[in-house]
Motif scaffolding. Structure first.
Motif, mmCIF file in Angstrom:
data_model
loop_
_atom_site.group_PDB
_atom_site.id
_atom_site.type_symbol
_atom_site.label_atom_id
_atom_site.label_comp_id
_atom_site.label_asym_id
_atom_site.label_seq_id
_atom_site.Cartn_x
_atom_site.Cartn_y
_atom_site.Cartn_z
ATOM 1 N N ASP A 285 -15.469 -128.368 125.740
ATOM 2 C CA ASP A 285 -16.452 -127.752 124.836
ATOM 3 C C ASP A 285 -17.251 -128.869 124.179
ATOM 4 O O ASP A 285 -16.676 -129.851 123.718
ATOM 5 C CB ASP A 285 -15.753 -126.898 123.755
ATOM 6 C CG ASP A 285 -16.707 -125.903 123.096
ATOM 7 O OD1 ASP A 285 -17.874 -126.265 122.853
ATOM 8 O OD2 ASP A 285 -16.278 -124.768 122.830
ATOM 9 N N TYR B 210 -19.625 -120.151 113.978
ATOM 10 C CA TYR B 210 -18.955 -120.435 112.697
ATOM 11 C C TYR B 210 -18.991 -121.936 112.390
ATOM 12 O O TYR B 210 -18.055 -122.480 111.808
ATOM 13 C CB TYR B 210 -17.510 -119.891 112.738
ATOM 14 C CG TYR B 210 -17.504 -118.411 113.046
ATOM 15 C CD1 TYR B 210 -17.836 -117.485 112.064
ATOM 16 C CD2 TYR B 210 -17.263 -117.942 114.336
ATOM 17 C CE1 TYR B 210 -17.905 -116.135 112.348
ATOM 18 C CE2 TYR B 210 -17.323 -116.588 114.629
ATOM 19 C CZ TYR B 210 -17.646 -115.692 113.635
ATOM 20 O OH TYR B 210 -17.724 -114.353 113.912
ATOM 21 N N ASN C 85 -20.336 -110.594 108.628
ATOM 22 C CA ASN C 85 -20.625 -109.183 108.354
ATOM 23 C C ASN C 85 -19.356 -108.343 108.474
ATOM 24 O O ASN C 85 -19.389 -107.168 108.838
ATOM 25 C CB ASN C 85 -21.744 -108.638 109.255
ATOM 26 C CG ASN C 85 -21.286 -108.453 110.673
ATOM 27 O OD1 ASN C 85 -20.296 -109.043 111.078
ATOM 28 N ND2 ASN C 85 -21.983 -107.637 111.430
ATOM 29 N N ASP D 299 -17.442 -108.972 121.223
ATOM 30 C CA ASP D 299 -18.025 -109.991 120.364
ATOM 31 C C ASP D 299 -17.575 -109.816 118.920
ATOM 32 O O ASP D 299 -18.332 -109.411 118.053
ATOM 33 C CB ASP D 299 -19.555 -109.914 120.478
ATOM 34 C CG ASP D 299 -20.168 -111.278 120.270
ATOM 35 O OD1 ASP D 299 -19.430 -112.271 120.348
ATOM 36 O OD2 ASP D 299 -21.382 -111.343 120.022
#
Ligand code: FAD
Length: 584
Positions: free
Chosen positions: A62, A73, A84, A556
């Motif tokens: 990654d 994040y 949210n 997601d």
């Protein structure tokens, strides 16, 4: 010729960077945002004990700065970009196998769980590290959640290191190719062979949606994220007029970045929010979208005026969905009526005179969404969310969708829903994103304060006529015209828009993984193995998360409760480790 055909065809052509044979089982994890980390956590819990004779290598690829947090994040993003999801719902750890079908025959849950990896929930972590934010109903900055997730990753990595050789490679994987019974990964100029490859690339980094129509390139902002470089004063000068295409959560982040992110402040007096400009924000922000329908505020559980005995209503209707034994479920005839009935039953417990949700939903779809209608719908939903007003049909429908979602996931995923139902399902699910999965009320109140400050203008919202000139965008609706000198595309790529030059596109273009004809999703089995063109799960390769949306519903999310793929993937890999006899 496809770039994927130009790959070396034989071992002789290749320089394989990890070709030295030590007989170990080699596992690659491609992408380590939250999902990759959850899979690694499951692996730790199931990898132990493995025979002393077996060696396991795990490489985690990654390019993101903070493994576990990824881009979404990222701990360095500004604090006005909020979750949210209320803080009480976030927990990176689990003690029980997740999701439905835990008892399947895939190996997960059947191996000896000798090691339990555990750590604090977000709320427990906040109590120590950010006590002022430690409120279960709070919508905390995504940057703070990123710090939490990264710490969780470090804990998982430390545990995994006791069982396997772990290596982090801070680069992006470009291509994945089958190589005999192993998998070849291409990273920059290097090639690596693995026995097991897990692809958890989520959004595949920040990128623009395809087919962005530009005015001149310097005046078109193709993507909102990351907000600091994308929406900087250099790109969007103070006092300009900016049009924003898209009216979902991304548009809200964009509006806050252009105002609060530029030093403007929101003040609250007696529940009323006002905006104090900094003078460096745009003069006008004009959102536009096809439907013009707004997102509604998520209710605060502790404030909303709902009776306490609603759990029974949700349980009853969850069971109804759970008990459906149709092989091919019809969404419109079977699932949607159960959802509406659950909402109506809930509403009846609160207010028997309220209209039925079906009637409200029809009005919602056919309404003329002018400036006033949008403001009223948003304001109304904020008041319901905060318990300043009685609950109403949109609250009931949103609450039913959220409460029944855990049963909708298995009822719809893995081809259980009729393929003909997809068109209707997609249309309704898009509405439910607005009605059930909208922003926290406080963010909608910020947007409403920007409307009152004459910065945000909804008058062009619903399907305006848009004319792209050389240097500007002319936007007209209901006899009014505005000229925008900047355009922001506040739409992120869909799960079907794989990044060209990324591992998902490479697998699809080589024909190694299939896209489902009805949904366009990559079809996988419950352990994440893609289904090959002959209908068999591909051994040694797993794809989990967003690229499978459509085969699996609701990927997601940070929630660990909805899906069991990480658990089953880890169970299968752990079983392979336990039986590993080495390979030269
Ligand atoms: C703006 C925004 C806000 C959101 N807010 C919320 C929220 O409030 N609550 C919620 O539950 N969900 C939210 N989501 C959904 C969010 O995507 C999920 O919560 C979560 O991030 C999914 O995790 P993931 O690991 O599947 O994907 P990602 O978070 O996208 O992580 C994927 C990782 O893979 C890496 N990667 C990508 N391509 C490659 C490659 N080729 N090689 C190697 N590595 C690669 C990336 O760098 C990244 O680290 C939001 C999404 C967005 C876009």
């Amino acid at each position: 010729m496809s770039i994927y055909r130009s790959r070396p065809q034989t071992m002789d052509d290749l320089v394989i960077s990890n070709s030295q044979s030590d007989g170990a089982l080699r596992i690659a994890v491609v992408g380590c945002g939250p999902k990759g980390m959850y899979c690694l956590e499951r692996l730790v819990s199931q990898l132990s004990p493995i025979p002393d004779s077996v060696r396991v290598h795990v490489t985690i690829f990654d390019a993101a700065d903070y493994f576990g947090a990824g881009n979404v994040y990222h701990p360095d993003q500004p604090d006005f970009l909020r979750l949210n999801f209320a803080a009480k719902h976030v927990n990176a750890w689990m003690t029980e196998p997740s999701g439905p079908n835990n008892g399947s025959s895939l190996g997960g849950g059947q191996l000896c769980n000798a090691k339990t990896v555990a750590g604090p929930s977000l709320l427990q972590w906040l109590a120590i590290h950010e006590p002022t934010l430690a409120d279960g109903e709070a919508y905390v900055p995504r940057s703070v959640v990123g710090r939490y997730l990264h710490e969780c990753y470090q804990r998982v990595r430390a545990e995994l290191s006791q069982l396997a050789d772990v290596c982090e490679d801070r680069r992006s994987v470009k291509q994945i190719t089958r190589y005999g019974d192993r998998w070849l990964l291409t990273v920059d100029q290097d090639s690596f062979l693995y026995d097991e490859v897990l692809v958890t690339v989520g959004h595949e980094g920040w990128r623009a949606a395809p087919h962005v129509e530009t005015i001149v390139p310097t005046r078109t902002i193709p993507s909102v994220y990351p907000v600091q470089p994308q929406l900087s004063p250099r790109k969007i000068p103070p006092q300009c007029t900016v049009a924003v295409q898209g009216f979902g959560l991304t548009w809200i982040d964009a509006a806050l970045a252009l105002t609060e992110g530029r030093g403007g402040t929101f003040d609250r007096h007696d529940g009323e929010w006002t905006y104090q400009p900094s003078g460096t924000e745009p003069n006008r922000i004009i959102p536009f979208s096809r439907s013009g329908r707004p997102m509604l505020a998520k209710p605060t559980d502790t404030l909303v005026r709902a009776p306490k005995n609603l759990d029974e209503v949700w349980r009853l209707h969850c069971k109804q969905i759970h008990d459906i034994d149709d092989r091919e479920i019809d969404f419109e005839k079977v699932l949607w009526p159960i959802i509406c009935q659950a909402a109506n039953d809930a509403l009846e417990l609160c207010d028997a005179s309220a209209p039925r949700v079906e009637q409200w939903f029809d009005d919602w779809l056919t309404n003329d969404w002018d400036h006033m209608a949008i403001v009223q719908a948003m304001q109304h939903s904020c008041e319901v969310a905060a318990g300043q007003r009685d609950v109403d049909p949109p609250w009931a429908l949103g609450q039913a969708w959220r409460s029944l979602y855990c049963e909708l996931v298995p009822a719809i995923s893995h081809g259980r829903m009729k393929s003909e139902s997809w068109v209707v399902f997609r249309r309704i699910a898009a509405e439910m994103e607005r009605i059930a999965f909208g922003p926290p009320g406080e963010n909608l109140r910020r947007i409403l304060a920007l409307v009152r400050a004459n910065i945000v203008d909804f008058r062009f919202l619903q399907s305006p006529h848009v004319c792209r000139n050389l240097n500007s965008l002319q936007i007209s609706n209901n006899g009014r015209t505005a000229i925008a000198d900047r355009v922001i595309h506040a739409v992120i790529p869909t799960p079907l828009n794989a990044s060209l030059g990324g591992p998902i596109a490479s697998l699809v273009m080589q024909g190694l993984v299939m896209r489902n004809k009805a949904t366009g999703a990559i079809d996988i089995d419950p352990a994440g193995n893609p289904i090959d063109p002959d209908g068999n799960p591909l051994p040694g390769l797993a794809v989990i998360g967003r690229p499978t949306e459509g085969c699996v519903l609701g990927n997601d999310t940070l929630s660990r409760k909805l899906h069991s793929h990480p658990h089953h993937w880890a169970g299968r890999v752990a079983k392979r480790c336990a039986n590993w006899r080495g390979k030269s």
